[in-house]
Design an enzyme around this catalytic site. Structure first.
Site, mmCIF file in Angstrom:
data_model
loop_
_atom_site.group_PDB
_atom_site.id
_atom_site.type_symbol
_atom_site.label_atom_id
_atom_site.label_comp_id
_atom_site.label_asym_id
_atom_site.label_seq_id
_atom_site.Cartn_x
_atom_site.Cartn_y
_atom_site.Cartn_z
ATOM 1 N N CYS A 280 -44.394 -29.805 9.174
ATOM 2 C CA CYS A 280 -43.680 -28.364 9.550
ATOM 3 C C CYS A 280 -42.546 -28.837 10.543
ATOM 4 N N CYS B 235 -40.537 -21.280 20.420
ATOM 5 C CA CYS B 235 -40.994 -22.617 19.962
ATOM 6 C C CYS B 235 -42.491 -22.408 19.929
ATOM 7 N N CYS C 71 -35.355 -23.257 17.653
ATOM 8 C CA CYS C 71 -34.662 -23.297 19.119
ATOM 9 C C CYS C 71 -33.388 -22.923 18.988
ATOM 10 N N CYS D 54 -38.948 -19.019 28.180
ATOM 11 C CA CYS D 54 -38.764 -18.820 26.693
ATOM 12 C C CYS D 54 -39.923 -19.162 25.950
ATOM 13 N N ASP E 278 -50.211 -29.002 37.572
ATOM 14 C CA ASP E 278 -48.857 -28.947 37.922
ATOM 15 C C ASP E 278 -48.465 -29.260 39.496
ATOM 16 N N CYS F 68 -44.707 -21.131 16.099
ATOM 17 C CA CYS F 68 -45.697 -22.221 15.636
ATOM 18 C C CYS F 68 -46.922 -21.531 14.919
ATOM 19 N N CYS G 216 -32.795 -26.402 27.490
ATOM 20 C CA CYS G 216 -33.953 -25.472 27.055
ATOM 21 C C CYS G 216 -33.853 -24.485 27.993
ATOM 22 N N CYS H 218 -49.186 -31.307 12.836
ATOM 23 C CA CYS H 218 -48.149 -30.681 12.850
ATOM 24 C C CYS H 218 -47.936 -30.938 11.431
ATOM 25 N N CYS I 45 -40.550 -25.164 14.827
ATOM 26 C CA CYS I 45 -40.328 -25.090 16.061
ATOM 27 C C CYS I 45 -38.834 -25.575 16.142
HETATM 28 C C1 B12 Z 1 -40.983 -30.451 33.647
HETATM 29 C C2 B12 Z 1 -41.792 -29.471 32.972
HETATM 30 C C3 B12 Z 1 -41.167 -28.638 32.096
HETATM 31 C C4 B12 Z 1 -39.717 -28.719 31.757
HETATM 32 C C5 B12 Z 1 -39.532 -29.738 30.662
HETATM 33 C C6 B12 Z 1 -40.736 -29.761 29.443
HETATM 34 C C7 B12 Z 1 -40.808 -30.972 28.479
HETATM 35 N N1 B12 Z 1 -41.108 -30.590 27.335
HETATM 36 O O1 B12 Z 1 -40.775 -31.912 29.238
HETATM 37 C C8 B12 Z 1 -39.336 -27.436 31.217
HETATM 38 C C9 B12 Z 1 -38.651 -26.806 32.419
HETATM 39 C C10 B12 Z 1 -38.427 -27.232 30.069
HETATM 40 C C11 B12 Z 1 -40.558 -26.809 31.076
HETATM 41 C C12 B12 Z 1 -40.726 -25.668 30.060
HETATM 42 C C13 B12 Z 1 -42.191 -24.986 29.586
HETATM 43 N N2 B12 Z 1 -43.307 -25.386 30.244
HETATM 44 CO CO1 B12 Z 1 -43.526 -26.941 31.510
HETATM 45 N N3 B12 Z 1 -43.950 -28.454 32.377
HETATM 46 C C14 B12 Z 1 -43.290 -29.265 33.121
HETATM 47 C C15 B12 Z 1 -44.081 -30.382 33.626
HETATM 48 C C16 B12 Z 1 -43.989 -30.170 35.208
HETATM 49 C C17 B12 Z 1 -44.045 -31.915 33.300
HETATM 50 C C18 B12 Z 1 -43.548 -32.047 31.917
HETATM 51 C C19 B12 Z 1 -43.371 -33.688 31.691
HETATM 52 O O2 B12 Z 1 -43.483 -34.374 32.371
HETATM 53 N N4 B12 Z 1 -42.175 -33.617 30.817
HETATM 54 C C20 B12 Z 1 -41.566 -34.654 30.488
HETATM 55 C C21 B12 Z 1 -42.199 -35.162 28.988
HETATM 56 C C22 B12 Z 1 -41.711 -36.577 28.463
HETATM 57 O O3 B12 Z 1 -43.501 -35.105 29.055
HETATM 58 P P1 B12 Z 1 -44.405 -34.374 28.130
HETATM 59 O O4 B12 Z 1 -43.750 -33.281 27.167
HETATM 60 O O5 B12 Z 1 -45.531 -33.906 29.119
HETATM 61 O O6 B12 Z 1 -45.085 -35.196 27.040
HETATM 62 C C23 B12 Z 1 -46.116 -36.263 27.373
HETATM 63 C C24 B12 Z 1 -47.067 -36.308 26.462
HETATM 64 O O7 B12 Z 1 -47.236 -35.284 25.410
HETATM 65 C C25 B12 Z 1 -46.901 -37.489 25.708
HETATM 66 N N5 B12 Z 1 -45.940 -37.620 24.552
HETATM 67 C C26 B12 Z 1 -45.209 -36.697 23.938
HETATM 68 N N6 B12 Z 1 -44.559 -37.177 22.729
HETATM 69 C C27 B12 Z 1 -44.797 -38.294 22.687
HETATM 70 C C28 B12 Z 1 -44.297 -39.212 21.687
HETATM 71 C C29 B12 Z 1 -44.714 -40.600 21.745
HETATM 72 C C30 B12 Z 1 -44.205 -41.630 20.736
HETATM 73 C C31 B12 Z 1 -45.941 -40.872 22.901
HETATM 74 C C32 B12 Z 1 -46.126 -42.285 22.864
HETATM 75 C C33 B12 Z 1 -45.995 -40.111 23.836
HETATM 76 C C34 B12 Z 1 -45.918 -38.726 23.594
HETATM 77 O O8 B12 Z 1 -46.069 -38.377 26.369
HETATM 78 C C35 B12 Z 1 -45.294 -37.501 27.220
HETATM 79 C C36 B12 Z 1 -45.492 -38.226 28.818
HETATM 80 O O9 B12 Z 1 -46.751 -37.892 29.202
HETATM 81 C C37 B12 Z 1 -45.502 -30.098 33.188
HETATM 82 C C38 B12 Z 1 -46.745 -30.215 34.153
HETATM 83 C C39 B12 Z 1 -47.216 -31.509 34.277
HETATM 84 N N7 B12 Z 1 -47.108 -32.246 35.600
HETATM 85 O O10 B12 Z 1 -47.311 -32.206 33.211
HETATM 86 C C40 B12 Z 1 -45.288 -28.695 33.003
HETATM 87 C C41 B12 Z 1 -46.191 -27.930 31.669
HETATM 88 C C42 B12 Z 1 -45.905 -29.191 30.482
HETATM 89 N N8 B12 Z 1 -45.501 -26.892 31.389
HETATM 90 C C43 B12 Z 1 -46.135 -25.924 30.711
HETATM 91 C C44 B12 Z 1 -45.348 -24.593 30.082
HETATM 92 C C45 B12 Z 1 -46.499 -23.621 29.948
HETATM 93 C C46 B12 Z 1 -44.064 -24.545 29.919
HETATM 94 C C47 B12 Z 1 -43.431 -23.518 28.964
HETATM 95 C C48 B12 Z 1 -44.443 -23.099 27.687
HETATM 96 C C49 B12 Z 1 -43.098 -22.233 29.925
HETATM 97 C C50 B12 Z 1 -42.293 -21.227 29.075
HETATM 98 N N9 B12 Z 1 -42.820 -20.460 28.413
HETATM 99 O O11 B12 Z 1 -41.352 -21.285 29.458
HETATM 100 C C51 B12 Z 1 -42.309 -24.243 28.331
HETATM 101 C C52 B12 Z 1 -42.466 -25.019 27.114
HETATM 102 C C53 B12 Z 1 -41.078 -25.678 26.606
HETATM 103 C C54 B12 Z 1 -41.443 -26.928 25.805
HETATM 104 N N10 B12 Z 1 -41.160 -26.665 24.560
HETATM 105 O O12 B12 Z 1 -42.024 -27.865 26.246
HETATM 106 C C55 B12 Z 1 -47.466 -26.244 30.636
HETATM 107 C C56 B12 Z 1 -47.821 -26.812 29.214
HETATM 108 C C57 B12 Z 1 -49.228 -26.137 28.488
HETATM 109 C C58 B12 Z 1 -49.093 -26.741 27.202
HETATM 110 N N11 B12 Z 1 -50.209 -25.856 26.531
HETATM 111 O O13 B12 Z 1 -48.461 -27.719 26.690
HETATM 112 C C59 B12 Z 1 -47.653 -27.392 31.735
HETATM 113 C C60 B12 Z 1 -48.493 -28.523 31.353
HETATM 114 C C61 B12 Z 1 -47.948 -26.802 32.959
HETATM 115 C C62 B12 Z 1 -49.452 -26.532 33.198
HETATM 116 N N12 B12 Z 1 -49.955 -26.998 34.298
HETATM 117 O O14 B12 Z 1 -50.062 -25.609 32.610
HETATM 118 N N13 B12 Z 1 -41.649 -27.476 31.580
HETATM 119 S S1 SF4 Z 2 -44.206 -25.269 14.806
HETATM 120 FE FE1 SF4 Z 2 -46.183 -25.789 15.541
HETATM 121 S S2 SF4 Z 2 -47.081 -26.861 13.817
HETATM 122 FE FE2 SF4 Z 2 -44.961 -26.783 13.393
HETATM 123 S S3 SF4 Z 2 -43.897 -28.600 14.040
HETATM 124 FE FE3 SF4 Z 2 -43.717 -27.168 15.537
HETATM 125 S S4 SF4 Z 2 -45.422 -27.541 17.121
HETATM 126 FE FE4 SF4 Z 2 -45.900 -28.514 14.991
HETATM 127 S S1 SF4 Z 3 -38.696 -22.934 24.984
HETATM 128 FE FE1 SF4 Z 3 -36.937 -21.964 23.830
HETATM 129 S S2 SF4 Z 3 -35.127 -23.048 24.328
HETATM 130 FE FE2 SF4 Z 3 -37.062 -24.328 25.137
HETATM 131 S S3 SF4 Z 3 -37.426 -25.604 23.428
HETATM 132 FE FE3 SF4 Z 3 -38.659 -23.997 22.939
HETATM 133 S S4 SF4 Z 3 -37.234 -22.750 21.784
HETATM 134 FE FE4 SF4 Z 3 -36.118 -23.975 22.627
#
Ligand code: B12
Ligand code: SF4
Ligand code: SF4
Length: 395
Positions: free
Chosen positions: A210, A263, A217, A260, A153, A267, A233, A207, A213
């Site tokens: 299901c 979600c 939320c 938080c 990250d 799961c 979020c 998934c 999540c």
């Molecule tokens: C910005 C960020 C956040 C933001 C936005 C989260 C989000 N979902 O985008 C906020 C502050 C909300 C956040 C929260 C959390 N985060 Co955060 N966050 C990041 C960060 C820095 C970037 C994520 C990002 O690029 N988001 C933009 C979206 C579009 O990208 P994405 O969710 O990663 O999805 C990608 C793929 O999964 C895929 N994809 C997903 N869906 C689909 C659908 C299609 C059709 C396609 C083609 C592709 C695709 O494409 C996307 C782009 O690459 C990463 C570190 C990193 N550099 O990646 C950590 C990271 C994702 N976070 C992490 C964590 C631990 C969390 C939290 C659990 C912390 C907490 N308990 O509060 C929460 C989880 C919330 C949630 N449900 O996501 C971990 C996740 C570990 C894991 N097992 O997934 C990461 C990887 C940090 C790390 N190095 O460990 N986070």
């Molecule tokens: S709760 Fe877990 S298994 Fe169910 S839809 Fe969400 S991410 Fe997928």
């Molecule tokens: S981390 Fe909490 S607020 Fe964010 S998407 Fe998951 S359930 Fe919703």
């Protein structure tokens, strides 16, 4: 190629010794998901996280992170996620997912908040990155010519996408990367390297039908499955957002003061996950259910002392106390009114005073309203006055 085979087994073993319970290799090649990412940014879902818009070329093409890059070693390090049952003394069932965040305390109990499981120990970036570097050293012992860079990250890397391609897990409808055996409570790290390692198969989505999540939320942060509007979020609102939390979302935030887990808690893949090999990261259990009134009274020095090396440093004192005030309002216990009143009178930071006024309004009752009226007469900051007026009107 036998040399690479031996190397990969040894690397896997070494990764495990270093605390990485997940290991896989993806090609350092252009990522199709970059289009999905670009759309996500264009829709404004990143909110104030402007840094996510930068360096799109490197996100799309991880090979740009290192000249001659061939492979990306993807690593997962589990952290212990406390289930709601461990912090609130009851076992959640499928039907009670909505009540896992903020039960009302009994009168002799302190008013407690919630902190996300990943944040109960020291800041993970330093620890995970230093372990990844040690793994790179092992790789370089076998391939002295191999170059590598480690990321946790810490650079424009699509970590979840690479993790999926390396077979660590699939991106769930909650957007977290989920491993079928180990759930989603792990950090991701990558080593981009010139070493020619064999690639793993990408992970497959499990998934199914299901939607737990999405349904659980509390702030409706998923406009659709697999897509998060970060602006709604709780994790974004409590960690990344600077300035006031939108009033319309405050009452849905429960008692969460930093991150938080809802979600992930709901799961089924986390509920079924056997206890993984977990890195303790100097976990401080008392942080799982912090005493809200104590935190609200922390001064700058107390904050620094309490959260040295801790990820909460990111919010600074101002952001944390803002979150704590919202949580106190949501816990909704009149015992908080005297301390809220004192803080409203003495706190120098208007952001905190504004949210304290909201908390008093949300708790309500004759005493809270009288205190708000009194504060109205002496308050000079226009934003805080607006908060006080809104709290008195109940909006
Ligand atoms: C910005 C960020 C956040 C933001 C936005 C989260 C989000 N979902 O985008 C906020 C502050 C909300 C956040 C929260 C959390 N985060 Co955060 N966050 C990041 C960060 C820095 C970037 C994520 C990002 O690029 N988001 C933009 C979206 C579009 O990208 P994405 O969710 O990663 O999805 C990608 C793929 O999964 C895929 N994809 C997903 N869906 C689909 C659908 C299609 C059709 C396609 C083609 C592709 C695709 O494409 C996307 C782009 O690459 C990463 C570190 C990193 N550099 O990646 C950590 C990271 C994702 N976070 C992490 C964590 C631990 C969390 C939290 C659990 C912390 C907490 N308990 O509060 C929460 C989880 C919330 C949630 N449900 O996501 C971990 C996740 C570990 C894991 N097992 O997934 C990461 C990887 C940090 C790390 N190095 O460990 N986070
Ligand atoms: S709760 Fe877990 S298994 Fe169910 S839809 Fe969400 S991410 Fe997928
Ligand atoms: S981390 Fe909490 S607020 Fe964010 S998407 Fe998951 S359930 Fe919703």
């Amino acid at each position: 190629m036998p040399a690479a085979k031996i190397s990969i087994d040894r690397l896997r073993q070494r990764a495990l010794q270093l605390g990485f319970s997940l290991f896989g290799v993806a090609p350092a090649a252009p990522l199709e998901a970059a289009d999905f990412y670009a759309r996500w940014i264009a829709l404004g879902y990143a909110g104030q996280m402007g840094y996510l818009e930068r360096a799109m070329d490197r996100r799309r093409e991880p090979q740009r992170l290192l000249a001659g890059a061939h492979s990306v070693i993807c690593l997962g390090m589990h952290y212990p996620m406390l289930a709601a049952s461990q912090t609130h003394g009851h076992t959640p069932t499928e039907s009670d997912s909505s009540c896992i965040d903020d039960p009302l305390p009994a009168s002799d109990q302190p008013l407690t908040g919630r902190m996300a499981g990943y944040a109960l120990g020291d800041d993970y970036h330093d620890i995970v990155q230093s372990r990844a570097r040690q793994l790179l050293e092992t790789l370089q012992q076998e391939h002295p010519a191999a170059k590598g860079r480690c990321f946790v990250d810490t650079a424009p890397v699509l970590e979840r996408e690479l993790g999926q391609l390396a077979g660590l897990g699939w991106w769930g409808k909650n957007t977290c990367l989920i491993n079928k055996q180990r759930g989603s409570a792990f950090f991701l790290a990558e080593i981009v390297t010139t070493a020619q390692l064999p690639f793993d198969e990408p992970a497959v989505d499990h998934c199914g039908t299901c939607t737990r999540c999405l349904d659980a939320c509390p702030t409706d942060a998923f406009p659709e499955a697999y897509t998060l509007d970060a602006r709604r979020c709780i994790s974004y609102l409590t960690i990344e957002l600077r300035g006031p939390i939108p009033r319309s979302l405050r009452s849905s935030m429960g008692a969460w003061i930093f991150g938080c887990d809802i979600c992930q808690d709901v799961c089924p893949w986390n509920r079924r996950a056997p206890s993984p090999i977990v890195e303790d990261l100097h976990r401080r259990l008392e942080l799982a259910t912090p005493d809200l009134l104590e935190l609200l009274q922390l001064d700058e020095e107390g904050f620094r002392h309490h959260f040295r090396k801790h990820p909460v440093k990111r919010t600074k004192r101002s952001g944390l106390l803002r979150n704590v005030a919202v949580a106190i309002g949501n816990v909704g216990d009149e015992r908080a009114v005297p301390i809220l009143t004192q803080v409203l009178a003495r706190e120098p930071d208007p952001l905190v005073r504004g949210h304290v006024a909201w908390a008093l309004g949300h708790i309500g009752g004759a005493m809270a309203m009288a205190k708000l009226q009194a504060a109205r007469a002496t308050e000079v900051d226009t934003d805080v006055l607006q908060e006080i007026d809104a709290a008195i009107k109940g909006v």
